[in-house]
Design an enzyme around this catalytic site. Structure first.
Site, short mmCIF file in Angstrom:
data_model
loop_
_atom_site.label_atom_id
_atom_site.label_comp_id
_atom_site.label_asym_id
_atom_site.label_seq_id
_atom_site.Cartn_x
_atom_site.Cartn_y
_atom_site.Cartn_z
N HIS A 132 0.82 -1.21 0.00
CA HIS A 132 0.00 0.00 0.00
C HIS A 132 0.85 1.26 0.00
CE1 HIS A 132 0.22 0.89 4.45
NE2 HIS A 132 0.30 -0.42 4.57
N ASP A 167 5.94 1.79 6.74
CA ASP A 167 4.68 1.08 6.60
C ASP A 167 3.81 1.92 5.67
OD1 ASP A 167 2.29 -0.29 6.87
OD2 ASP A 167 1.92 0.40 8.92
N GLU A 182 -5.33 1.37 2.55
CA GLU A 182 -5.08 0.26 3.47
C GLU A 182 -5.10 0.71 4.92
OE1 GLU A 182 -2.91 -2.68 5.94
OE2 GLU A 182 -2.50 -0.54 5.65
N GLU A 183 -4.56 1.89 5.20
CA GLU A 183 -4.46 2.34 6.58
C GLU A 183 -5.81 2.57 7.24
OE1 GLU A 183 -2.07 2.20 8.46
OE2 GLU A 183 -0.19 2.43 7.35
N ASP A 224 3.84 -6.29 3.30
CA ASP A 224 3.60 -5.16 4.20
C ASP A 224 4.79 -5.05 5.14
OD1 ASP A 224 2.39 -3.20 5.94
OD2 ASP A 224 0.45 -3.81 5.16
N HIS A 250 4.03 2.67 13.09
CA HIS A 250 3.10 3.78 13.27
C HIS A 250 3.69 4.87 14.17
CE1 HIS A 250 -0.95 1.94 11.79
NE2 HIS A 250 0.06 1.69 10.96
#
Length: 350
Positions: free
Chosen positions: A70, A188, A222-223, A242, A322
């Site tokens: 993503h 990410d 995606e998030e 991922d 994150h």
């Protein structure tokens, strides 16, 4: 294409794409860049209605394997403008507010297309002024953006064209260290986008052909949970590339490729996961098999969307996901090697 050339391209394209702002839903620029890169290699590209892209690579058979990563990231949106000329925010994606405190950011205006810079702060940002600044809870209600313009009221901010609904992106602060670590926001999942683009470049430069026809999918939601909710119906297996979560009782690290056996959406396909483990063993890769209880992927979204697929998940280990993330070039190269093996290029040792 030598290993060194693959690493150079991987780091180069990763630095480029992490510096393209792309919080979920604000991804046109990064998708356009990836489209142009694929076109330059001669690969056909389709665009779905949500703005994601699908790159087709002809294989030796008509069976279709999907590979996905993503291109969207965490970010925020302007919730309101305060009376003193700051911005209240609402998060795009799930992260701790403490991880963005003090971060530089950009505000992307819908109304006039302009971009302004700012800093994310708490509403009590100084120890010289506020008695409870250290204990103030770090939640969205207590965070705001200080804009780098001479503004002291909501009216002055609105005159700039800034208002509710404008996207906010966080500066990545990319750094590639001499020891091979990559420190940056948005690894990410832009690290995996870089891995898949390097795989494409490798196929283009070497003329090698995968066993199955490939559809490489770069998603852009995606998030927030629905990135790959729709994928082409001819895909029979879908491998999400991922990131590997690190910490607690997990066995992965930044130099390994993680193979996820199960996450919050449930177990991944048993046979695909076993095959990935077998290939990692055969190739002598640094790898780990782990369970990620606080995690979901594009395969999760694809299965929830009703797609008739088998699915599995891999990715280089990413520390402090994150937050201010870090991975290693060795973990990215192990991920690339596992993708090569899974697509029928097991004999490649370049």
């Amino acid at each position: 294409m030598t290993r060194e050339e693959q690493q150079r391209y991987m780091i180069s394209i990763l630095e480029r794409i992490v510096n393209i702002p792309s919080p979920s839903g604000y991804t046109k620029e990064v998708m356009d860049f990836l489209t142009q890169e694929a076109w330059a290699m001669g690969y056909p590209v389709e665009h779905n209605n949500k703005g994601g892209i699908i790159i087709k690579v002809a294989g030796k058979s008509g069976e279709v394997l999907g590979l996905g990563a993503h291109g969207d990231t965490l970010g925020a949106m302007v919730r309101s403008v305060t009376k003193n000329g700051c911005l209240k925010i609402f998060p795009v994606g799930g992260y701790m507010m403490s991880t963005i405190e003090g971060e530089y950011c950009k505000i992307h205006c819908r109304r006039n297309g302009r971009t302004y810079t700012g800093t994310v702060l708490t509403t009590k940002p100084s120890v010289h002024v506020y008695d409870d600044c250290r204990t103030q809870e770090r939640v969205a209600e207590n965070m705001e953006i200080r804009i780098d313009e001479i503004v002291e009221s909501d009216k002055e901010v609105e005159a700039l064209g800034i208002g509710a609904g404008d996207y906010i992106s966080f500066d990545p602060r990319f750094e590639y260290t001499p020891s091979g670590f990559i420190k940056s926001r948005h690894l990410d999942d832009k690290a995996s986008v870089a891995v898949l683009m390097t795989f494409l470049k490798y196929l283009h430069e070497t003329g090698k052909q995968p066993e199955k026809t490939l559809k490489i999918i770069f998603t852009n939601y995606e998030e927030i949970g629905h990135g790959a909710s729709f994928i082409p119906s001819d895909i029979q297996e879908f491998l999400a590339v991922d990131m590997g979560a690190l910490g607690d009782d997990l066995t992965g690290n930044e130099t390994k490729v993680s193979i996820c056996a199960m996450d919050s959406s449930g177990p991944y396909d048993y046979d695909m996961t076993n095959r990935l483990i077998q290939i990692a063993e055969e190739l002598g890769l640094g790898y780990a098999v782990d369970i990620f209880p606080h995690y979901g992927s594009d395969v999760s979204a694809a299965l929830r969307g009703g797609n008739n697929i088998r699915g599995a998940l891999i990715g280089q280990g990413v520390h402090a996901s994150h937050g201010m993330e870090r991975t290693h070039i060795q973990g990215m190269m192990n991920t690339l090697a596992l993708i090569k093996g899974y697509t029928g290029l097991e004999d490649d040792h370049d």
